[in-house]
Scaffold this motif. Structure first.
Motif, short mmCIF file in Angstrom:
data_model
loop_
_atom_site.label_atom_id
_atom_site.label_comp_id
_atom_site.label_asym_id
_atom_site.label_seq_id
_atom_site.Cartn_x
_atom_site.Cartn_y
_atom_site.Cartn_z
N VAL A 72 13.11 12.58 0.70
CA VAL A 72 12.54 11.26 1.44
C VAL A 72 11.39 11.47 1.89
O VAL A 72 10.47 10.51 1.95
N LYS A 73 11.07 12.78 2.17
CA LYS A 73 9.51 12.87 2.70
C LYS A 73 8.57 13.44 2.00
O LYS A 73 7.47 13.86 2.34
N ASN A 115 5.34 6.92 2.51
CA ASN A 115 5.19 6.63 4.04
C ASN A 115 5.09 8.04 4.63
O ASN A 115 6.20 8.73 4.73
N ALA A 116 3.85 8.63 4.90
CA ALA A 116 3.82 9.84 5.40
C ALA A 116 2.25 9.95 6.16
O ALA A 116 1.34 9.37 5.55
N ASP A 117 2.28 11.12 7.02
CA ASP A 117 0.79 11.27 7.61
C ASP A 117 0.02 12.20 6.80
O ASP A 117 -1.20 11.92 6.85
N GLN A 118 0.44 13.10 5.86
CA GLN A 118 -0.28 13.71 5.18
C GLN A 118 0.58 13.92 3.72
O GLN A 118 2.00 13.84 3.78
N GLY A 119 0.16 14.50 2.78
CA GLY A 119 0.87 14.90 1.50
C GLY A 119 -0.06 15.14 0.46
O GLY A 119 -1.10 15.34 0.40
N VAL A 138 -0.54 2.22 -9.07
CA VAL A 138 -0.82 1.99 -7.64
C VAL A 138 -0.08 2.86 -6.82
O VAL A 138 1.24 2.90 -7.07
N TYR A 139 -0.78 3.34 -5.95
CA TYR A 139 -0.26 4.35 -4.88
C TYR A 139 -0.55 3.51 -3.50
O TYR A 139 -1.58 3.27 -3.13
N LYS A 140 0.55 3.27 -3.00
CA LYS A 140 0.51 2.54 -1.53
C LYS A 140 1.02 3.88 -0.47
O LYS A 140 2.05 4.25 -0.51
N ILE A 141 0.05 4.04 0.38
CA ILE A 141 0.07 5.09 1.22
C ILE A 141 0.19 4.45 2.80
O ILE A 141 -0.86 3.74 3.09
#
Length: 142
Positions: A72-73, A115-119, A138-141
């Motif tokens: 999930v993360k 959906n993440a602060d970093q990665g 397409v990458y939606k962050i």
């Protein structure tokens, strides 16, 4: 199986099972998988995803154990083919099981929402094989 937007594969774990799924997209399209749940018996049951329609094709990923929280993360929950087909193999050993199995969403095209602060973000099949040609990913962050 023919690709349809919003399609899902759901397997509830039984004993001594071997399941094969082949997903095909329209010609010229890649397939994006999203593993939304994965709860298998660690080191005994596993899920292998191969890049192509046959068991001899290169593996893109192999999963075992309870990985729902981790996936999930993580960007690892997304797997993108390099062609228009994917081969999914699920193996469940004989024994006592109290596991849920897996749930995978799939669609034609290359679109990933994180959906993440970093990665980490990688191209399709990074580290396994060359990325697919003539694709718009397409990458939606957020």
């Amino acid at each position: 199986m023919r690709d349809k937007a919003g399609s899902e594969l759901v397997t509830r774990q039984g004993q001594g099972m071997e399941c094969v799924y082949v997903i095909r997209a329209p010609h010229g399209k890649v397939i994006t998988l999203e593993i939304t749940e994965l709860d298998l018996e660690d080191d005994k049951d596993f899920l292998v995803i191969r890049d192509g329609a046959e068991s001899k094709n290169s593996p893109l990923a192999k999963f075992s154990g309870n990985m729902t929280e981790k996936l999930v993360k993580s960007h690892e929950r997304y797997i993108v083919s390099t062609g228009d087909s994917l081969y999914i193999y699920f193996h469940s050993s004989v024994g006592v099981h109290g596991r849920r199995g897996f749930n995978i969403r799939y669609k034609a095209g290359c679109e990933i929402a994180l959906n993440a602060d970093q990665g980490i973000v990688t191209s399709p099949a990074f580290g396994v094989t060359s990325y697919p040609m003539n694709q718009n990913c397409v990458y939606k962050i957020s």
